[in-house]
Design a protein around this motif. Structure first.
Motif, short mmCIF file in Angstrom:
data_model
loop_
_atom_site.label_atom_id
_atom_site.label_comp_id
_atom_site.label_asym_id
_atom_site.label_seq_id
_atom_site.Cartn_x
_atom_site.Cartn_y
_atom_site.Cartn_z
N ALA A 1 6.40 53.50 40.13
CA ALA A 1 7.03 54.66 40.75
C ALA A 1 6.44 54.87 42.14
CB ALA A 1 6.82 55.91 39.89
N ARG A 2 7.30 55.13 43.12
CA ARG A 2 6.86 55.28 44.50
C ARG A 2 6.54 56.74 44.80
NH1 ARG A 2 9.86 56.04 49.39
NH2 ARG A 2 11.74 56.06 48.09
N VAL A 3 5.31 57.01 45.22
CA VAL A 3 4.92 58.37 45.61
C VAL A 3 5.39 58.60 47.04
CG1 VAL A 3 3.02 59.97 46.00
CG2 VAL A 3 2.96 58.42 44.03
N VAL A 4 6.40 59.44 47.20
CA VAL A 4 7.00 59.72 48.50
C VAL A 4 6.25 60.83 49.23
CG1 VAL A 4 9.12 60.39 49.69
CG2 VAL A 4 9.24 59.01 47.60
N THR A 5 5.92 61.89 48.49
CA THR A 5 5.18 63.02 49.03
C THR A 5 3.90 63.19 48.24
OG1 THR A 5 7.24 64.16 49.61
CG2 THR A 5 5.25 65.50 49.52
N SER A 6 2.78 63.32 48.94
CA SER A 6 1.50 63.63 48.29
C SER A 6 0.85 64.72 49.12
CB SER A 6 0.63 62.37 48.20
OG SER A 6 -0.54 62.64 47.43
N GLU A 7 1.14 65.95 48.76
CA GLU A 7 0.76 67.11 49.58
C GLU A 7 -0.36 67.89 48.90
OE1 GLU A 7 1.40 69.15 53.15
OE2 GLU A 7 2.84 67.67 52.41
N LEU A 8 -1.37 68.24 49.69
CA LEU A 8 -2.46 69.08 49.20
C LEU A 8 -2.42 70.38 49.98
CD1 LEU A 8 -5.00 69.43 47.44
CD2 LEU A 8 -6.30 68.28 49.25
N LEU A 9 -2.05 71.46 49.30
CA LEU A 9 -1.95 72.77 49.94
C LEU A 9 -3.27 73.51 49.77
CD1 LEU A 9 1.63 73.87 48.77
CD2 LEU A 9 0.97 72.51 50.76
N LEU A 10 -3.91 73.84 50.89
CA LEU A 10 -5.23 74.45 50.86
C LEU A 10 -5.22 75.79 51.59
CD1 LEU A 10 -7.35 71.30 51.75
CD2 LEU A 10 -6.92 72.24 49.48
N PRO A 11 -6.07 76.72 51.17
CA PRO A 11 -6.17 78.00 51.89
C PRO A 11 -6.95 77.83 53.18
CG PRO A 11 -7.81 77.91 50.15
CD PRO A 11 -6.98 76.65 50.01
N SER A 12 -6.71 78.70 54.13
CA SER A 12 -7.49 78.71 55.37
C SER A 12 -7.46 80.11 55.96
CB SER A 12 -6.94 77.70 56.38
OG SER A 12 -5.73 78.17 56.93
N ASP A 13 -8.27 80.32 56.99
CA ASP A 13 -8.32 81.64 57.62
C ASP A 13 -7.01 82.00 58.32
OD1 ASP A 13 -10.91 81.94 56.77
OD2 ASP A 13 -11.78 81.16 58.63
N THR A 14 -6.26 80.97 58.68
CA THR A 14 -5.03 81.22 59.45
C THR A 14 -3.77 80.99 58.63
OG1 THR A 14 -5.06 78.93 60.25
CG2 THR A 14 -6.17 80.60 61.60
N GLN A 15 -3.92 80.58 57.38
CA GLN A 15 -2.74 80.27 56.58
C GLN A 15 -2.70 81.16 55.34
OE1 GLN A 15 -1.34 76.13 55.84
NE2 GLN A 15 -1.83 76.55 53.72
#
Length: 204
Positions: free
Chosen positions: A161-175
């Protein structure tokens, strides 16, 4: 086209669930369909039992709950996993789902002589993980690379299976959470763009 969005989090009011919902919304707004599989709410049993081991050895037939999950994946044109990062990996519930569902004979086939047949080459995969640490922590300790090795490559590439999106959503002071939700919606909106471009080229 149809996306199966699998979410693993015990709290239905969590950011993880909100991200899954917004991603599915993005899919729908792009005129495709999405099904959210809430493993906790559905009561999926992640325990890999002696029966599951016998199935792996091709000495027994898969149980009904595993067959049902495989059928959901077979109906989908894309698989999306949305999950919180626990101990620099995915939650046990989601890992157990993979352990029991992505089995020998369905996701891959171990052929006598040491050869491997990858059976999920048709399935694009999108990974959306939500972490609690900052980007510097992930980079300093090599966690991002380790997660890609064990999940993107170790699980999905093993099955073809092909991994098309591999996103890591992290908190930050500006997000804030709103930015993470917007990112999730954008991922959903472009889930099938490559396929649509290919179809348009074929029509031309």
């Amino acid at each position: 086209m149809h996306a199966l969005v699998v979410v693993a989090h015990p709290d239905p009011n969590s950011l993880t669930h909100a991200v899954a919902a917004r991603l599915a919304e993005g899919v729908s707004q792009a005129r495709h369909s999405a099904e959210i599989a809430d493993l906790m709410a559905e009561g999926f049993d992640p325990r890999f039992t002696a029966t599951d081991h016998a199935v792996h050895l091709k000495q027994a037939a898969s149980s009904a709950d595993v067959v049902a999950e495989q059928a959901r994946i077979d109906r989908a044109d894309a698989l999306v996993l949305v999950y919180p990062v626990y101990w620099w990996s995915m939650p046990g519930l989601l890992k157990g789902w993979i352990d029991r569902v992505f089995i020998n004979g369905w996701a891959y086939d171990e052929i006598p002589g040491g050869k491997l047949e990858k059976k999920l080459g048709r399935l694009p995969v999108h990974l959306v993980a939500l972490g609690g640490a900052d980007q510097r922590t992930y980079e300093r300790h090599g966690y991002s690379g380790a997660m890609k090795t064990q999940i993107d490559h170790g699980i999905f590439d093993y099955c073809g299976a092909r991994v098309v999106t591999s996103e890591l959503l992290l908190p930050s002071d500006t997000q804030d959470a709103g930015a993470q939700l917007d990112t999730a919606q954008a991922i959903g909106g472009r889930l099938f763009q490559a396929v649509e471009r290919g179809e348009a080229a074929d029509a031309a």
